[in-house]
Each structure stands twice: as structure tokens, then as C-alpha cells.
Design a protein around this motif. Structure first.
Motif, PDB file in Angstrom:
ATOM      1  N   GLU A   1      48.386  36.994  34.818  1.00 22.65           N
ATOM      2  CA  GLU A   1      49.054  37.988  35.646  1.00 22.65           C
ATOM      3  C   GLU A   1      48.248  38.275  36.904  1.00 22.65           C
ATOM      4  OE1 GLU A   1      51.819  40.969  36.891  1.00 22.65           O
ATOM      5  OE2 GLU A   1      51.891  39.138  35.694  1.00 22.65           O
ATOM      6  N   ALA A   2      46.929  38.259  36.782  1.00 21.10           N
ATOM      7  CA  ALA A   2      46.071  38.479  37.948  1.00 21.10           C
ATOM      8  C   ALA A   2      46.303  37.393  39.001  1.00 21.10           C
ATOM      9  CB  ALA A   2      44.603  38.505  37.523  1.00 21.10           C
TER      10      ALA A   2
ATOM     11  N   LEU B   1      44.776  45.656  33.263  1.00 21.17           N
ATOM     12  CA  LEU B   1      45.852  45.201  32.378  1.00 21.17           C
ATOM     13  C   LEU B   1      45.372  45.126  30.931  1.00 21.17           C
ATOM     14  CD1 LEU B   1      47.149  42.380  34.727  1.00 21.17           C
ATOM     15  CD2 LEU B   1      48.366  44.495  34.168  1.00 21.17           C
TER      16      LEU B   1
ATOM     17  N   ALA C   1      45.785  44.466  45.084  1.00 14.25           N
ATOM     18  CA  ALA C   1      46.240  43.841  43.835  1.00 14.25           C
ATOM     19  C   ALA C   1      45.798  44.658  42.624  1.00 14.25           C
ATOM     20  CB  ALA C   1      45.710  42.410  43.736  1.00 14.25           C
ATOM     21  N   ILE C   2      44.556  45.145  42.636  1.00 12.92           N
ATOM     22  CA  ILE C   2      44.051  45.964  41.531  1.00 12.92           C
ATOM     23  C   ILE C   2      44.861  47.253  41.422  1.00 12.92           C
ATOM     24  CG2 ILE C   2      42.075  47.323  40.727  1.00 12.92           C
ATOM     25  CD1 ILE C   2      40.267  45.168  41.986  1.00 12.92           C
TER      26      ILE C   2
ATOM     27  N   VAL D   1      40.923  42.167  38.714  1.00 10.52           N
ATOM     28  CA  VAL D   1      42.347  42.463  38.732  1.00 10.52           C
ATOM     29  C   VAL D   1      42.885  42.547  37.304  1.00 10.52           C
ATOM     30  CG1 VAL D   1      44.615  41.676  39.528  1.00 10.52           C
ATOM     31  CG2 VAL D   1      42.603  41.321  40.973  1.00 10.52           C
ATOM     32  N   ALA D   2      42.372  41.715  36.424  1.00 11.28           N
ATOM     33  CA  ALA D   2      42.877  41.670  35.045  1.00 11.28           C
ATOM     34  C   ALA D   2      42.384  42.838  34.194  1.00 11.28           C
ATOM     35  CB  ALA D   2      42.443  40.349  34.390  1.00 11.28           C
TER      36      ALA D   2
ATOM     37  N   ALA E   1      46.208  38.503  30.816  1.00 10.32           N
ATOM     38  CA  ALA E   1      45.876  39.349  31.962  1.00 10.32           C
ATOM     39  C   ALA E   1      45.403  38.507  33.137  1.00 10.32           C
ATOM     40  CB  ALA E   1      44.810  40.369  31.564  1.00 10.32           C
TER      41      ALA E   1
ATOM     42  N   GLU F   1      51.634  48.802  38.283  1.00 10.90           N
ATOM     43  CA  GLU F   1      52.865  49.350  38.850  1.00 10.90           C
ATOM     44  C   GLU F   1      52.891  50.876  38.755  1.00 10.90           C
ATOM     45  OE1 GLU F   1      56.235  47.388  37.162  1.00 10.90           O
ATOM     46  OE2 GLU F   1      55.656  45.424  37.957  1.00 10.90           O
TER      47      GLU F   1
ATOM     48  N   LEU G   1      49.408  38.242  40.884  1.00 14.28           N
ATOM     49  CA  LEU G   1      49.189  39.361  41.796  1.00 14.28           C
ATOM     50  C   LEU G   1      48.404  38.930  43.029  1.00 14.28           C
ATOM     51  CD1 LEU G   1      48.392  42.062  39.115  1.00 14.28           C
ATOM     52  CD2 LEU G   1      50.278  42.187  40.752  1.00 14.28           C
TER      53      LEU G   1
ATOM     54  N   ALA H   1      48.467  46.533  40.108  1.00 10.82           N
ATOM     55  CA  ALA H   1      48.612  45.713  38.895  1.00 10.82           C
ATOM     56  C   ALA H   1      49.420  46.412  37.813  1.00 10.82           C
ATOM     57  CB  ALA H   1      47.237  45.318  38.361  1.00 10.82           C
TER      58      ALA H   1
END
Length: 328
Positions: free
Chosen positions: A133-134, A119, A168-169, A115-116, A130, A174, A137, A172
Motif C-alpha cells: 500500500e505504501a 497502516l 503520503a504518510i 509510510v507503511a 502495508a 484517509e 501511495l 495513508a
């Protein structure tokens, strides 16, 4: 009210080149628009070209496939971009949830790092920021105990949890457009409902446009404002979802609706569409649906059906429609 046109696909044709050098059109003259914040469903049987269309928009077609036409996204034609330029669009401005999370996720990376990664790559965040933030999310897509789960690998999670990670990925960064390619196909009904609820909430909150690819008319009815019906690499019908499902203009759409499972009397057989969809590289002459169509005439096997524009932004591809106004 929806915003300006975000995506415009105009005359998209994808040709597949065989080992003998021969080319076959596997997507043919596909055209549609998508506005900012709009939700669009793409439905049809397996092999109709739905996922191929999604891959064409993402620039992920196989090397043996050649696209022609235009895919205009945020005022630039994606088909003219270099690989490096497309990398800055893919994931960053257009996110995608793939059909099978078990193969879409990297088995050698932890969930949190996957996920990170976007980012770090696109937002130039540090890995520490990151990963933080992951976690946010993962919690937002309702992964239980997200802090612990972030350190696990895909094989340690259930199918529904892996699909949440895929969402989520995709969200991430947006993106302005999210493409969901059959995101609930391999999930049971309860998990499917949870995933759709998560997806609806996130798309609504972030105001992004959504293309939802599915073979499930019920899911599209509850998810999308507009819909496109595809068969044999072409759009057969499009329009507002409620209008299309309430009064389908195309025989193929009517056949799909007739085959939707419903409560039957004892001994009554489930309705089906006879035969099978033709292979995209070996299409029959005339209308590709003619061999299976209950409304066919002799000329259906000879005449390529035109696109007929109908009131209220609807359209259908069939020679039978008496209310046609203009062709495209």
C-alpha cells in the motif's frame, strides 16, 4: 455543499508556564468551526500562533503549555482525551503534514517503512500488505520510480520528494481532517506548485477537510475557501477567502495585503509593516497590533478590541469597525 461540523474550536486558550511558575497566554480565546470537506487557511506573520494552534488540535503541545476551552472533533472534546485515546485520533482521524520534512521524517527508517508504519499500527495490516500500500501511495503523490525509492532513506531524497513522502504518510489512513503546516515554505516556486497540485488533487478526491497554515496569502487564495488571520495568538479576522482578500475588514489584514510583493517602478520601495510582532509571552496592553497599526488611536493601546460579527459569516477584532452587530 459541505457536510456537518467536523471540528469546533471554542474559546481555546493556551498558557505557557515559565521556570518561575508564571503563566502567559500564548493563544487567547480562539474560536472557529470547520465543516466536513471544507478547506480553511490560517495566515499571519511568523510568531502569530498559527503552528501553535495546529499543535494544540493535534495534542502535541509542549509539557509546559496548558490548553483550556474546547476542541470538539467528531463529537468528542480532544482536550479531555488520554494520551492513548489521542493516539487513536492522531494520524488515524487527523493527519498532519509538518513544516520541515527533513526533521519530521525518521532518518533511520526507509521511506517505504515510514509510510507503511501507520497502516500496521492503526489498520493492523501485515508489513507485507502495508508496504504494498505504501508503494501505491508513493506513486500517487508522484514519487518517481516509487518501487526503488521506497527502499531509500530521507537524506537520499530532495526537499520536494521528502515533502511528498510527508503527504503520503499523512494521507495513508484517509483521515477526516488534514492539517498542513506550511508544507511548501522551504521549497522553490516550481516544486511548491507541484506540491500544492498534489495536495489539492488528493484532498478533493478523498473528500477530507483541510486546514492549511501559511504566511503566503497567494497560496491560501488559491487553496482555501475560508480563511482566518491571526496575530499575537488571536484571530483578527475570518471569512470567505475571496471576500476577505477583496475587502479586508481589519487593519492588520489590510497591512498584510499592502505588504504583498508586487511589480514596482524603478526606485520604489517594497511596502512593509513597521516594527515586529510582539512576543507571545510579553504582549502589550490593549490591541497587540496597535504599535504597528496605521489606523491606531490613543484608545487602541488601552482597550482590548472586541470580536465583531459581520454579515455573511465574517468577523473582525477591532474597535474601529462601524458595521459591528454583535460581540462574542
Amino acid at each position: 455543499m459541505k457536510g456537518e461540523t467536523l471540528l469546533a474550536v471554542d474559546g481555546l486558550t493556551v498558557s505557557l508556564h515559565g521556570s518561575d511558575g508564571a503563566a502567559s497566554s500564548i493563544l487567547r480565546d480562539v474560536s472557529f468551526d470547520l465543516r466536513e470537506g471544507e478547506t480553511l487557511g490560517i495566515v499571519g506573520e511568523s510568531g502569530s500562533g498559527k503552528s501553535l494552534l495546529a499543535l494544540a488540535i493535534m495534542g502535541l503541545l509542549p509539557t509546559t503549555a496548558t490548553p483550556d476551552g474546547r476542541i470538539t472533533f467528531e463529537q468528542q472534546n480532544l482536550l479531555t482525551l488520554s494520551d492513548d485515546e489521542m493516539c487513536h485520533v492522531r494520524g488515524n482521524r487527523i493527519g498532519m503534514i509538518f513544516q520541515e520534512p527533513a526533521t519530521a521524517l525518521n532518518p533511520a527508517m526507509t521511506i517505504g517503512d515510514q509510510v507503511a508504519e501507520g497502516l500496521v499500527w492503526h489498520r493492523r495490516m501485515s508489513w507485507r500488505a502495508a508496504r504494498a500500500e505504501a508503494l501505491r501511495l508513493l506513486d500517487r503523490v508522484r514519487i518517481p520510480d516509487a518501487h526503488r525509492r521506497a527502499g531509500t532513506y530521507p537524506h537520499e531524497m530532495s526537499g520536494g520528494q521528502r515533502q511528498r513522502v510527508g503527504i503520503a504518510i499523512a494521507l495513508a489512513l484517509e483521515p477526516a481532517l488534514l492539517i498542513a503546516d506550511e508544507p511548501t515554505t522551504a521549497l522553490d516556486v516550481t516544486v511548491q506548485a507541484e506540491i500544492l497540485d498534489v495536495l489539492d488533487e488528493l484532498v478533493r478526491d478523498q473528500g477530507m477537510a483541510l486546514i492549511f497554515v501559511s504566511h503566503d496569502l497567494g497560496v491560501v487564495a488559491n487553496t482555501c475557501e475560508r480563511m482566518i488571520v491571526m496575530y499575537a495568538g488571536r484571530i483578527m479576522e475570518e471569512g470567505a477567502t475571496r471576500a476577505v482578500l477583496a475587502d479586508p475588514a481589519n487593519p492588520y489584514t489590510r497591512s498584510l495585503l499592502h505588504a504583498v510583493p508586487r511589480r514596482l517602478e524603478r526606485g520604489q520601495r517594497l511596502a512593509t509593516i513597521p516594527g515586529a510582532a510582539p512576543h507571545l509571552t510579553h504582549l502589550p496592553r490593549g490591541c497587540a497590533f496597535s504599535d504597528r497599526c496605521p489606523e491606531r488611536e490613543v484608545r487602541c493601546r488601552e482597550v482590548d478590541p472586541p470580536w465583531i460579527s459581520l454579515p455573511e459569516g465574517r468577523g473582525s477584532r477591532c474597535i474601529h469597525d462601524p458595521s459591528r452587530e454583535t460581540s462574542r
